[in-house]
Design a protein around this motif. Structure first.
Motif, mmCIF file in Angstrom:
data_model
loop_
_atom_site.group_PDB
_atom_site.id
_atom_site.type_symbol
_atom_site.label_atom_id
_atom_site.label_comp_id
_atom_site.label_asym_id
_atom_site.label_seq_id
_atom_site.Cartn_x
_atom_site.Cartn_y
_atom_site.Cartn_z
ATOM 1 N N LEU A 134 0.828 -1.194 0.000
ATOM 2 C CA LEU A 134 0.000 0.000 0.000
ATOM 3 C C LEU A 134 0.870 1.255 0.000
ATOM 4 N N ARG A 135 1.968 1.233 0.717
ATOM 5 C CA ARG A 135 2.876 2.392 0.735
ATOM 6 C C ARG A 135 3.407 2.698 -0.664
ATOM 7 N N PHE A 136 3.770 1.657 -1.398
ATOM 8 C CA PHE A 136 4.275 1.844 -2.760
ATOM 9 C C PHE A 136 3.191 2.447 -3.647
ATOM 10 N N ILE A 137 1.988 1.904 -3.574
ATOM 11 C CA ILE A 137 0.880 2.411 -4.381
ATOM 12 C C ILE A 137 0.627 3.888 -4.061
ATOM 13 N N LEU A 138 0.594 4.219 -2.767
ATOM 14 C CA LEU A 138 0.340 5.604 -2.362
ATOM 15 C C LEU A 138 1.482 6.528 -2.791
ATOM 16 N N ILE A 185 0.909 7.220 -6.424
ATOM 17 C CA ILE A 185 -0.208 8.161 -6.536
ATOM 18 C C ILE A 185 0.268 9.578 -6.215
ATOM 19 N N ALA A 186 1.051 9.724 -5.150
ATOM 20 C CA ALA A 186 1.578 11.049 -4.777
ATOM 21 C C ALA A 186 2.436 11.620 -5.902
ATOM 22 N N GLY A 187 3.221 10.778 -6.558
ATOM 23 C CA GLY A 187 4.040 11.231 -7.678
ATOM 24 C C GLY A 187 3.202 11.742 -8.832
ATOM 25 N N TYR A 188 2.132 11.021 -9.165
ATOM 26 C CA TYR A 188 1.259 11.478 -10.247
ATOM 27 C C TYR A 188 0.543 12.768 -9.864
ATOM 28 N N VAL A 189 0.099 12.874 -8.603
ATOM 29 C CA VAL A 189 -0.553 14.110 -8.145
ATOM 30 C C VAL A 189 0.428 15.276 -8.250
ATOM 31 N N ALA A 190 1.687 15.057 -7.849
ATOM 32 C CA ALA A 190 2.700 16.110 -7.968
ATOM 33 C C ALA A 190 2.895 16.512 -9.424
ATOM 34 N N GLY A 191 2.941 15.529 -10.313
ATOM 35 C CA GLY A 191 3.093 15.834 -11.740
ATOM 36 C C GLY A 191 1.914 16.624 -12.281
ATOM 37 N N ILE A 192 0.708 16.262 -11.839
ATOM 38 C CA ILE A 192 -0.496 16.986 -12.272
ATOM 39 C C ILE A 192 -0.443 18.431 -11.779
ATOM 40 N N TYR A 228 -2.156 17.521 -23.773
ATOM 41 C CA TYR A 228 -2.479 16.097 -23.715
ATOM 42 C C TYR A 228 -1.660 15.369 -22.657
ATOM 43 N N VAL A 229 -0.500 15.893 -22.276
ATOM 44 C CA VAL A 229 0.331 15.269 -21.243
ATOM 45 C C VAL A 229 -0.416 15.249 -19.917
ATOM 46 N N LEU A 230 -1.114 16.339 -19.606
ATOM 47 C CA LEU A 230 -1.905 16.403 -18.372
ATOM 48 C C LEU A 230 -2.974 15.314 -18.378
ATOM 49 N N ALA A 231 -3.586 15.078 -19.522
ATOM 50 C CA ALA A 231 -4.610 14.031 -19.632
ATOM 51 C C ALA A 231 -4.002 12.655 -19.365
ATOM 52 N N VAL A 232 -2.785 12.435 -19.829
ATOM 53 C CA VAL A 232 -2.120 11.147 -19.599
ATOM 54 C C VAL A 232 -1.801 10.975 -18.111
ATOM 55 N N TYR A 233 -1.349 12.047 -17.460
ATOM 56 C CA TYR A 233 -1.117 11.998 -16.013
ATOM 57 C C TYR A 233 -2.400 11.612 -15.282
ATOM 58 N N ILE A 239 -5.860 4.916 -13.054
ATOM 59 C CA ILE A 239 -5.586 3.478 -13.145
ATOM 60 C C ILE A 239 -4.794 2.990 -11.936
ATOM 61 N N VAL A 240 -3.772 3.752 -11.528
ATOM 62 C CA VAL A 240 -2.998 3.365 -10.342
ATOM 63 C C VAL A 240 -3.897 3.351 -9.112
ATOM 64 N N SER A 241 -4.805 4.312 -9.029
ATOM 65 C CA SER A 241 -5.696 4.405 -7.871
ATOM 66 C C SER A 241 -6.609 3.189 -7.741
ATOM 67 N N LEU A 242 -6.864 2.494 -8.842
ATOM 68 C CA LEU A 242 -7.666 1.271 -8.770
ATOM 69 C C LEU A 242 -7.011 0.216 -7.884
ATOM 70 N N ASN A 243 -5.697 0.288 -7.731
ATOM 71 C CA ASN A 243 -5.002 -0.680 -6.888
ATOM 72 C C ASN A 243 -5.323 -0.512 -5.403
ATOM 73 N N VAL A 244 -5.757 0.672 -4.986
ATOM 74 C CA VAL A 244 -6.053 0.892 -3.567
ATOM 75 C C VAL A 244 -7.234 0.032 -3.113
ATOM 76 N N PRO A 245 -8.411 0.109 -3.768
ATOM 77 C CA PRO A 245 -9.493 -0.776 -3.316
ATOM 78 C C PRO A 245 -9.163 -2.261 -3.518
ATOM 79 N N VAL A 246 -8.419 -2.583 -4.577
ATOM 80 C CA VAL A 246 -8.021 -3.981 -4.789
ATOM 81 C C VAL A 246 -7.170 -4.459 -3.622
#
Length: 98
Positions: free
Chosen positions: A35-39, A42-49, A60-65, A71-78
């Protein structure tokens, strides 16, 4: 050119996340998940956004972020579903032993 290279990097990373989500769903265990790795990802993508928003890099780069973040966030409920599977399996094993 920098945006194209950044997008290529994001696409390469982004292609691995759906594979990870599917693998984790099929595994039905959280033993190989962090969970720490996933989070952290996620923090890295939020920083990039936020970096793109602050610098006015609305492209379009922002859309990819954002897509990668979703998609990464789907790993949290899983992760939590798989943790519950692990608890159930462990409890069933304890009942069999007792």
């Amino acid at each position: 050119m920098p945006e194209i290279l950044e997008t290529a990097m994001l696409v390469c990373f982004g292609l691995s996340w759906p594979i990870s989500v599917v693998k984790n769903i099929r595994a039905k265990t959280a033993r190989n998940m962090s969970l720490r790795f996933i989070l952290l990802i996620i923090a890295g993508y939020v920083a990039g956004i936020f970096a793109k928003i602050i610098t006015g890099g609305f492209s379009y780069v922002l859309a990819v972020y954002i897509l990668n973040l979703a998609i990464v966030s789907l790993n949290v409920p899983v992760y939590f579903v798989n943790k519950n599977y692990d608890r159930a399996v462990s409890a069933a094993a304890r009942r069999r032993i007792a």
